[in-house]
Design a protein around this motif. Structure first.
Motif, PDB file in Angstrom:
ATOM      1  N   SER A 212       0.814  -1.210   0.000  1.00  0.00           N
ATOM      2  CA  SER A 212       0.000   0.000   0.000  1.00  0.00           C
ATOM      3  C   SER A 212       0.848   1.260   0.000  1.00  0.00           C
ATOM      4  O   SER A 212       0.548   2.229  -0.702  1.00  0.00           O
ATOM      5  N   GLU A 213       1.908   1.278   0.795  1.00  0.00           N
ATOM      6  CA  GLU A 213       2.740   2.482   0.861  1.00  0.00           C
ATOM      7  C   GLU A 213       3.370   2.772  -0.504  1.00  0.00           C
ATOM      8  O   GLU A 213       3.379   3.924  -0.954  1.00  0.00           O
ATOM      9  N   ARG A 218       3.359   5.829  -5.521  1.00  0.00           N
ATOM     10  CA  ARG A 218       3.295   5.902  -6.979  1.00  0.00           C
ATOM     11  C   ARG A 218       2.115   6.743  -7.433  1.00  0.00           C
ATOM     12  O   ARG A 218       2.218   7.522  -8.392  1.00  0.00           O
ATOM     13  N   ARG A 219       0.968   6.584  -6.739  1.00  0.00           N
ATOM     14  CA  ARG A 219      -0.202   7.365  -7.107  1.00  0.00           C
ATOM     15  C   ARG A 219       0.053   8.852  -6.894  1.00  0.00           C
ATOM     16  O   ARG A 219      -0.332   9.691  -7.715  1.00  0.00           O
ATOM     17  N   ARG A 220       0.687   9.194  -5.781  1.00  0.00           N
ATOM     18  CA  ARG A 220       0.978  10.609  -5.527  1.00  0.00           C
ATOM     19  C   ARG A 220       1.942  11.163  -6.581  1.00  0.00           C
ATOM     20  O   ARG A 220       1.784  12.290  -7.053  1.00  0.00           O
ATOM     21  N   LEU A 221       2.956  10.362  -6.934  1.00  0.00           N
ATOM     22  CA  LEU A 221       3.892  10.807  -7.959  1.00  0.00           C
ATOM     23  C   LEU A 221       3.184  10.965  -9.307  1.00  0.00           C
ATOM     24  O   LEU A 221       3.435  11.926 -10.046  1.00  0.00           O
ATOM     25  N   GLN A 251      -9.511  10.596  -7.365  1.00  0.00           N
ATOM     26  CA  GLN A 251      -8.365   9.734  -7.079  1.00  0.00           C
ATOM     27  C   GLN A 251      -7.802   9.953  -5.681  1.00  0.00           C
ATOM     28  O   GLN A 251      -7.349   9.008  -5.039  1.00  0.00           O
ATOM     29  N   TYR A 252      -7.838  11.201  -5.225  1.00  0.00           N
ATOM     30  CA  TYR A 252      -7.190  11.527  -3.955  1.00  0.00           C
ATOM     31  C   TYR A 252      -8.183  11.988  -2.900  1.00  0.00           C
ATOM     32  O   TYR A 252      -7.899  11.927  -1.711  1.00  0.00           O
ATOM     33  N   PHE A 388       2.930  15.655  -0.061  1.00  0.00           N
ATOM     34  CA  PHE A 388       2.303  15.641  -1.388  1.00  0.00           C
ATOM     35  C   PHE A 388       1.404  16.857  -1.581  1.00  0.00           C
ATOM     36  O   PHE A 388       1.454  17.530  -2.615  1.00  0.00           O
ATOM     37  N   ALA A 389       0.579  17.160  -0.576  1.00  0.00           N
ATOM     38  CA  ALA A 389      -0.339  18.294  -0.683  1.00  0.00           C
ATOM     39  C   ALA A 389       0.425  19.601  -0.824  1.00  0.00           C
ATOM     40  O   ALA A 389       0.032  20.483  -1.591  1.00  0.00           O
ATOM     41  N   GLU A 390       1.522  19.742  -0.100  1.00  0.00           N
ATOM     42  CA  GLU A 390       2.315  20.966  -0.200  1.00  0.00           C
ATOM     43  C   GLU A 390       2.906  21.130  -1.599  1.00  0.00           C
ATOM     44  O   GLU A 390       2.897  22.224  -2.169  1.00  0.00           O
ATOM     45  N   GLU A 391       3.424  20.022  -2.150  1.00  0.00           N
ATOM     46  CA  GLU A 391       4.028  20.089  -3.478  1.00  0.00           C
ATOM     47  C   GLU A 391       2.980  20.412  -4.540  1.00  0.00           C
ATOM     48  O   GLU A 391       3.192  21.277  -5.411  1.00  0.00           O
ATOM     49  N   LEU A 392       1.841  19.734  -4.465  1.00  0.00           N
ATOM     50  CA  LEU A 392       0.796  19.967  -5.463  1.00  0.00           C
ATOM     51  C   LEU A 392       0.231  21.381  -5.339  1.00  0.00           C
ATOM     52  O   LEU A 392       0.018  22.072  -6.341  1.00  0.00           O
TER      53      LEU A 392
END
Length: 777
Positions: A212-213, A218-221, A251-252, A388-392
């Protein structure tokens, strides 16, 4: 194998006298079928007799359904009263060393063993935890009987069967929930065949690794990669915010909203600081995995009040991601506040268990906040989601800020463009005009297209269109400078080719001084035309500009055969003027290349469409403007468009009077009388005295200081125009006469008596002209 309790009791004659429940599950044989019968019937093949006292032997048995299975049997003798063996207690286990057994049981991945009919034979501890049941509840049961009938279950079963039928291993990845886990997991699963010592397929083993991790990483990337191309496709603030929502849902997140500070949607350049206390944001985008967006408590475009303590307000003020979930007091307050404002009583809180509030910041400026909510997604947001949220959000914020800056610059450039273009065309009687200006709709921004209508002396009019190649404020500013220069040169009454020559010199000097970079780098074009309603002649010249179209009465539209010179600023080549006579009612169409340089048609085909559209019968030039734009443009143009249409008028002989004046001072009185008679015929006796003085001064100056031939012309237009031409090219100058000067008072008198006056050079000399307003009727 104690935990299986697969045990049987065999007497000294080899007859089964007892059969445990574990033995029944392992072999499929019920106790009533085995007890009282020889144990040898269970054997899959004959086995040589040997000493079985307390030793473990691998024996091939026959399952009740007929398949062969190898088990490790351990026999413990039971002694009778005389110390002689009275039978044996036999326990069964899968063959293998004890270390391998412990490795199987203690493995960190879920492992199971099935027979070839997809019945459970073994399950390790990790598999029991995932499935949420003990091993005893699974052994001997068919796999579909232990799981709900889902697409995942059917796919899993089909792969088990494939391995059992083909003997080939299978490896695959799946994303599904587990009965004992309140969330969906990603699994890497491998299935492989099990064979006995003879090579016969006897079962199927599988191992399932929780990935899962890695899956979510991969999904976040993938989402970040998708965001790189999916966010910022347009320079529109609202659309960019909507693209961020489209990336995240479903998706998220199950619901995502984007709220911006009000100043971001305006044209303010200096952003205010984030105020303390409660905030009011503006909802610009939201989206849901559920049709109709039932979670939205605020409609698009409406204000979204945020109490000081709520997660979105905290994220904005603290400049960091704030995530909260069910059980947190602030989360409960936020959901309750949403529910209180939810339209139509739709509950926002239903199923909501986790949320993320992410500030949108770019270049050190806070723009707004994005909120992601999970309901159907079983997993809460965690620490990995913060990065991930910060980058997006950082990528999205830069795109939103770019769109904001573009909107501000476009608004400024458009305001500048409109301020530099004529807001209302001046009154003149030579042509009936209509015009359109459409700003560029592409990301390049506002360009430098322009047009103008300039009244000239003698009832003539100048028609001008131009284009500064390039976009943005600099292009608009350069356009304004060129338009001002053309008006200044037109006031000198230069012919079209000479005017463009002077304009070209001006652009060259600006570029040399570093003050005309936009023109020097990209170039500029211009078309200048002069129409005389008395002679009905059109004289025009172009500097790198498309030729105009002309529609003569009763004829089809055609392009003027014009030899265009180079664009402005190139220098070194002359400009040539073209003249043509136009009957009254002719139509002249001047335009910039944005009208015919479309994205779907080449210039020749677009020009053909223009000519066909000009043939459309319309009542006025204004209506024809709309017809042309509709025919040639599909939506917003890809480049600026300036269009100027002019329908010609003519001043007939009844409104023009001409006299040839001999170069004799005695002829001045005769000329004055002829003018008085003409004014009387026109009913203009009221201004005859002033006109007589003006004619007397101008004709006297021409006789005294000019050269023959001398001609006087009166034109009755919107004003009374008096023109005196002679063969001398020397232009007079207005000066103040001193007390004892004998001359110098004539032009001063003319200037005092008339509305305006001036002089222009002609091919044969010069013309001095003066205009008087007509008496009000």
């Amino acid at each position: 194998m104690e935990h299986l309790a697969a045990t049987a009791v065999i007497d000294a004659l080899g007859v089964v006298t007892a059969w445990s429940e574990g033995a029944q599950k392992l072999t499929g044989h019920r106790a009533e079928e085995i007890v009282g019968r020889p144990a040898a019937r269970l054997l899959a093949e004959e086995t040589a007799p040997g000493n079985v006292e307390a030793q473990t032997t691998v024996v091939a048995l026959r399952h009740r359904d007929g398949h062969r299975m190898e088990l490790a049997l351990t026999a413990c003798p039971m002694l009778g009263p005389a110390g002689r063996p009275g039978g044996y207690v036999v326990t069964a286990a899968l063959p293998g060393p004890g270390l391998a057994e412990r490795a199987f049981q203690q493995a960190s991945m879920s492992m199971s063993v099935f027979d070839i009919r997809q019945r459970y034979l073994r399950v390790n501890e990790q598999a029991c935890q995932v499935l949420g049941v003990p091993e005893e509840a699974l052994l001997g049961r068919h796999y579909p009987d232990t799981m709900q009938d889902t697409e995942h279950t059917r796919g899993f079963l089909s792969r088990l069967r494939r391995v059992a039928e083909t003997g080939e291993p299978v490896r695959f990845e799946t994303f599904t929930g587990a009965p004992a886990l309140d969330r969906e997991q990603a699994w890497n699963i491998e299935m492989w065949p099990l064979r006995d010592a003879s090579g016969e397929l006897s079962g199927v083993a599988l191992a399932a690794f929780d990935s899962s991790e890695q899956y979510w990483a991969r999904r976040r990337l993938a989402l970040l990669n998708e965001a790189a191309t999916g966010i910022g496709t347009t320079l529109d603030v609202v659309r960019t915010a909507g693209e961020l929502v489209d990336i995240l849902v479903p998706q998220y997140a199950d619901f995502v909203s984007v709220d911006l500070l009000d100043w971001v949607l305006g044209t303010d350049d200096q952003p205010p600081s984030v105020p303390h206390g409660d905030l009011v944001l503006r909802r610009v985008a939201h989206g849901s995995a559920t049709e109709g967006t039932p979670e939205a408590a605020v409609r698009l475009g409406e204000p979204d009040p945020c109490p000081e303590s709520c997660p979105p307000a905290r994220a904005l003020r603290e400049g960091r991601v704030v995530f909260s979930q069910g059980g947190d007091p602030e989360f409960t307050r936020w959901v309750d506040e949403r529910n209180a404002r939810s339209p139509e009583g739709r509950p926002h809180r239903k199923g909501v268990h986790s949320m993320l509030a992410v500030p949108l910041r770019a270049r050190g400026i806070t723009l707004g906040v994005a909120v992601a909510v999970r309901m159907a997604h079983p997993a809460d947001y965690g620490g990995d989601d913060v990065a991930f949220a910060e980058e997006l959000a950082s990528r999205a914020a830069v795109c939103i800020d770019n769109a904001r800056r573009f909107a501000r610059e476009r608004s400024t450039a458009l305001a500048l463009q409109h301020s530099l273009l004529p807001s209302g065309l001046p009154g003149q009687a030579a042509v009936d005009v209509a015009h359109r200006y459409l700003p560029c709709g592409s990301l390049a921004g506002i360009g430098g297209d322009w047009f103008d209508v300039i009244p000239l002396s003698g009832s003539r009019v100048a028609l001008v269109v131009g284009d500064v190649v390039g976009h943005g404020i600099q292009s608009s500013a350069t356009m304004g400078r060129l338009r001002t220069a053309v008006r200044t040169l037109a006031d000198v009454d230069l012919p079209p080719d000479e005017l463009l020559t002077h304009l070209d010199d001006l652009v060259t000097h600006l570029a040399a001084d570093g003050d005309g970079g936009e023109v020097a780098e990209f170039g500029a074009t211009c078309l200048y035309a002069v129409y005389d309603p008395v002679s009905r002649r059109l004289s025009l010249a172009a500097a790198g500009h498309p030729a105009p179209a002309v529609v003569l009465p009763g004829a089809d539209a055609e392009l003027v055969p014009l030899r265009a010179g180079p664009p402005l600023g190139v220098g070194g080549l002359p400009f040539e003027a073209t003249e043509l006579e136009l009957p009254e009612g002719s139509l002249v169409a001047l335009y910039t290349d944005g009208l015919v340089d479309g994205r779907d048609l080449d210039v020749d085909r677009a020009t053909g469409k223009l000519l066909r559209a000009l043939n459309t019968p319309t009542g006025s030039p204004d209506a024809l403007c709309d017809t042309l734009l509709k025919a040639l443009l599909d939506g917003q143009p890809g480049d600026d468009v300036a269009l100027l249409l002019a329908r010609t008028r003519a001043l007939g002989a009844d409104r023009v009077a001409t006299w040839d004046v001999p170069p004799d001072p005695a002829q001045v009185a005769t000329t004055r009388q002829a003018v008085i008679d003409r004014l009387a015929a026109w009913g203009l006796e009221e201004i005859a005295f002033v006109t007589e003085l003006v004619v007397s001064e101008l004709v006297t100056n021409a006789i005294r200081y000019g050269e023959p031939p001398i001609q006087l012309r009166l034109i009755r237009d919107r004003a009374l125009i008096c023109e005196v031409s002679d063969g001398s090219s020397t232009s007079p100058h207005l000066r103040r006469a001193h007390a004892f000067d004998e001359g110098g008072r004539g032009l001063l008198l003319v200037a005092q008596l008339t509305q305006r006056w001036g002089s222009r050079q002609t091919d044969g000399g010069k013309t001095i002209w003066a205009e008087q307003p007509l008496p009000e009727e």
